[in-house]
Design a protein around this motif. Structure first.
Motif, PDB file in Angstrom:
ATOM      1  N   LEU A 182       0.875  -1.364  -0.462  1.00 45.13           N
ATOM      2  CA  LEU A 182       0.249   0.015  -0.012  1.00 45.13           C
ATOM      3  C   LEU A 182       0.517   0.902  -0.161  1.00 45.13           C
ATOM      4  O   LEU A 182       1.633   1.600   0.933  1.00 45.13           O
ATOM      5  N   PHE A 183       0.771   2.396  -0.863  1.00 48.25           N
ATOM      6  CA  PHE A 183       1.756   3.557  -1.256  1.00 48.25           C
ATOM      7  C   PHE A 183       0.263   4.606  -0.581  1.00 48.25           C
ATOM      8  O   PHE A 183       0.688   5.401   0.415  1.00 48.25           O
ATOM      9  N   TYR A 184      -0.778   4.190  -0.732  1.00 51.65           N
ATOM     10  CA  TYR A 184      -1.544   5.358  -0.039  1.00 51.65           C
ATOM     11  C   TYR A 184      -2.910   5.173   0.998  1.00 51.65           C
ATOM     12  O   TYR A 184      -3.398   3.840   0.243  1.00 51.65           O
ATOM     13  N   LEU A 185      -4.028   5.430   1.901  1.00 51.24           N
ATOM     14  CA  LEU A 185      -4.772   5.263   1.881  1.00 51.24           C
ATOM     15  C   LEU A 185      -5.966   6.339   2.241  1.00 51.24           C
ATOM     16  O   LEU A 185      -5.072   7.360   2.047  1.00 51.24           O
ATOM     17  N   LEU A 234      -0.079  -1.818   9.881  1.00 47.20           N
ATOM     18  CA  LEU A 234      -0.063  -1.149   8.351  1.00 47.20           C
ATOM     19  C   LEU A 234       1.404  -1.174   8.607  1.00 47.20           C
ATOM     20  O   LEU A 234       1.867  -0.216   7.265  1.00 47.20           O
ATOM     21  N   ASN A 284       4.450  -2.117   4.695  1.00 46.80           N
ATOM     22  CA  ASN A 284       4.253  -1.286   3.606  1.00 46.80           C
ATOM     23  C   ASN A 284       5.210  -0.089   2.430  1.00 46.80           C
ATOM     24  O   ASN A 284       6.090  -0.272   3.875  1.00 46.80           O
ATOM     25  N   LEU A 287       3.137   2.848   2.188  1.00 42.29           N
ATOM     26  CA  LEU A 287       2.929   4.669   2.672  1.00 42.29           C
ATOM     27  C   LEU A 287       3.528   5.497   2.901  1.00 42.29           C
ATOM     28  O   LEU A 287       4.946   5.767   3.585  1.00 42.29           O
ATOM     29  N   THR A 288       3.654   6.609   1.485  1.00 37.74           N
ATOM     30  CA  THR A 288       4.571   7.428   1.688  1.00 37.74           C
ATOM     31  C   THR A 288       3.849   8.940   2.242  1.00 37.74           C
ATOM     32  O   THR A 288       4.868   9.545   3.484  1.00 37.74           O
ATOM     33  N   LEU A 293      -0.223   9.943   4.947  1.00 38.10           N
ATOM     34  CA  LEU A 293      -1.138   9.140   5.661  1.00 38.10           C
ATOM     35  C   LEU A 293      -2.103  10.928   5.633  1.00 38.10           C
ATOM     36  O   LEU A 293      -1.873  12.450   6.491  1.00 38.10           O
ATOM     37  N   ASN A 345       7.504   1.865   6.625  1.00 39.32           N
ATOM     38  CA  ASN A 345       7.065   2.021   5.663  1.00 39.32           C
ATOM     39  C   ASN A 345       8.368   3.015   5.248  1.00 39.32           C
ATOM     40  O   ASN A 345       9.206   3.429   5.439  1.00 39.32           O
ATOM     41  N   LEU A 350       7.380   6.900   5.412  1.00 37.46           N
ATOM     42  CA  LEU A 350       6.520   8.137   6.182  1.00 37.46           C
ATOM     43  C   LEU A 350       7.900   8.716   6.689  1.00 37.46           C
ATOM     44  O   LEU A 350       9.045   8.417   7.209  1.00 37.46           O
TER      45      LEU A 350
END
Length: 627
Positions: free
Chosen positions: A356-359, A375, A378, A380-381, A383, A402, A404
């Motif tokens: 997952l890159f984005y929520l 989470l 992943n 994720l960059t 949130l 992630n 972040l």
């Protein structure tokens, strides 16, 4: 009345002294006998069923013996025996008439032996038997009439054998069977009508076999089935509506197969289903209409697949779901905004180890009862600021590993119940954007359980510094109206721009960091105030154009709150800036290393001079000796 009382007293007396008589009965060597009629015999010295057992023996258990054969009369004279067990004894032969001597048996357990074949109808005399355990043997085939006449049989265990496919009709007549276990065999295919007489079957286990497909109609007569275990096979396809007759099914496992897709409406007409597993299948996609009404669903496992996304309504009919494991899908990149809309009772949601890159901003807005949200692992960059807003009961959130770089300072402000938060293994960028979040971490040190491993990855002068060590006064430059600065990744061009029109008329020199460090970007985020612009105009008014002197701004250093300036020089239109980090501890360490290197160099030079001197003396002595 007196005779009645005397009879009651005599009966009480007899029942009270009966165990004493029983205990005084002989018990064979290598056996243990108890007053409840159970005899347990263990030992390699046992080669036959003991002949002299206590009179009231109801249960006989033989384990780890040297008894290889059950002979025709081995069970003779045991008229009260109800349960017989011979396990782990390398039993390889049973006489065809062996159970004629004890037709009253209710349970026969022959587990973990070496039986490769059984005589046809060997169990037929046991018309009242309720349990037969043949697990852990070497059986490859079963005669069609093997269980003929066993209408009272309730449990049949055939696990851990070498069965390749029970013949058609082998289970006919077992009308009262409730549990059939065929796990850990080599079954590739079932005859279509093999289960048609098992109308009272409640548990069917066919896990870890070689099944390749589920034929249409194979389960149609199993209307009482509550548990269907099919994991660990090689099922590549299932017939449409193959489960539709299983209205009472509570548990269904299809994990560990070869399913790439599942037919439309496969899991309809199962309103009592409480657990469904379809993980470890190479699923490429799921149909939009897959799950029927399942209000009692408590556990759903959908991980280790090739899914890139899931339908928005895939969980919509699972209002009772408590745990959802949607993790370990390394190709899952996208989730629909409303995918968790209808899970009012969910307690644990695992989305770890996906891609997952984005929520979406409101993706968790309906999960007011969730207490654990995973989470981690992943890509994720970033949130959304309100992504956790409605998670008022969440106690644990895992965001480690992630991509972040920063988070809003109030992203967890509504999570009053939060007690455990993981943030490590993220490339935190400790510039202006992280100021508010760094303050939140400092104020909540007990919540961030890996606080010592939440480290800065940029800018260069903060690398490996703990985020919670960043102080508010280190971000004062972020509020300056004149120029804000930040450091980015290497190999990017340098820009200096000023929003005031008068200042922009004077081109600024390009700047590059020497000492193998990354380029410095000086980028304003707010326009200059009138006073600042006037001051800059006054300073620049007397300067000639850049074409006359490309390094005209060497005396104006457009750097604030960055590592200390040490030295600069210009060459071909570039200004080369040398600096040292402003951190006093690091600066002291670097100075110590510098002095240490100088001292080491000096010692090496002195050692070389002394060596040359000694060599010269030796040469002179050699010449004198030769003369």
């Amino acid at each position: 009345m007196d005779s009645y009382v005397r009879g009651l007293l005599w009966a009480t007396l007899l029942f009270s002294i009966f165990p004493l008589f029983y205990c005084s009965a002989p018990c064979p060597s290598s056996c243990q006998c108890n007053p409840h009629g159970e005899v347990i015999c263990v030992g390699y010295t046992i080669t036959e069923i003991p002949k002299h057992l206590p009179v009231h023996t109801y249960t006989l258990k033989l384990n780890d013996t040297n008894m290889n054969v059950i002979k025709e009369h081995s069970l003779a004279h045991q008229d009260l025996l109800l349960r017989f067990s011979l396990t782990q004894s390398h039993l390889h032969t049973i006489h065809a008439q062996a159970f004629h001597a004890a037709p009253q048996l209710k349970s026969v357990k022959l587990s973990s032996n070496d039986l490769s074949t059984l005589p046809a109808r060997v169990f037929s005399p046991l018309t009242t038997v309720e349990e037969i355990y043949l697990d852990g043997n070497q059986l490859e085939t079963l005669a069609p009439e093997m269980f003929e006449g066993l209408s009272a049989l309730l449990i049949l265990d055939l696990t851990r054998n070498k069965l390749t496919g029970p013949g058609a009709g082998v289970f006919d007549g077992l009308t009262n069977l409730t549990v059939l276990n065929l796990g850990r065999n080599n079954i590739k295919k079932f005859p279509k009508n093999i289960f048609h007489s098992l109308t009272k079957l409640r548990r069917l286990r066919v896990y870890n076999n070689e099944l390749e497909s589920l034929e249409e109609g194979i389960f149609d007569q199993l209307t009482s089935l509550e548990e269907l275990i099919l994991h660990g096979n090689k099922i590549e396809g299932i017939a449409p509506q193959v489960f539709w007759s299983l209205g009472k099914l509570k548990i269904l496992t299809l994990s560990g197969n070869q399913l790439q897709t599942v037919p439309h409406k496969s899991f309809y007409n199962m309103p009592e289903l409480s657990k469904l597993t379809i993980y470890k299948n190479p699923l490429l996609f799921l149909p939009n209409e897959l799950m029927g009404h399942m209000p009692d669903m408590r556990e759903f496992y959908l991980f280790s697949t090739n899914l890139t996304t899931v339908p928005g309504n895939v969980f919509a009919n699972m209002s009772g779901l408590l745990r959802l494991n949607l993790h370990l899908n390394n190709k899952l990149r996208h989730l629909p905004p409303d995918v968790f809309c209808c899970l009012p009772n969910l307690q644990k949601l695992s989305l770890r180890n996906n891609n997952l890159f984005y929520l979406p901003p409101q993706i968790f807005s309906s999960l007011t009862t969730v207490n654990t949200l995973l989470l981690n692992d992943n890509n994720l960059t970033l949130l959304p600021e309100d992504v956790f807003q409605n998670l008022t009961n969440v106690m644990a959130i895992d965001l480690k590993n992630n991509n972040l770089k920063s988070l809003p300072g109030d992203i967890f402000s509504s999570n009053a119940a939060l007690r455990m938060l993981n943030l490590s293994k993220n490339p935190w960028d400790c510039n202006c954007a992280i100021r508010d979040f760094a303050r939140w971490i400092r104020n909540n040190p007990r919540i961030v359980i890996d606080i010592d491993d939440v480290l800065c990855h940029s800018p260069i002068y903060h690398v490996l510094r703990r985020v919670n060590s960043l102080r508010d006064d280190e971000f004062t430059y972020c509020d300056e109206k004149r120029i804000q600065t930040s450091l980015y990744e290497p190999a990017k061009t340098t820009h200096v721009s000023i929003t005031t029109e008068e200042v922009r008329r004077y081109p600024t020199p390009r700047m590059r960091l020497h000492k193998s460090l990354q380029p410095l970007h000086v980028i304003p985020t707010t326009p200059l105030s009138k006073s600042t612009a006037s001051e800059a105009k006054t300073q620049l008014a007397s300067l000639p154009p850049a074409s006359t002197s490309p390094t005209i701004l060497l005396d104006i250093l457009l750097i604030e709150q960055v590592p200390e300036y040490v030295h600069h020089y210009h060459h071909r239109g570039w200004v080369y800036v040398w600096f040292l980090p402003s951190d006093t501890d690091l600066l002291g360490f670097l100075m110590f290393c510098y002095i240490l290197l100088l001292a080491a160099g000096l010692l090496i030079i002195l050692a070389a001079v002394y060596g040359m001197h000694r060599l010269s003396v030796a040469m002179e002595a050699l010449k004198a000796g030769c003369a």
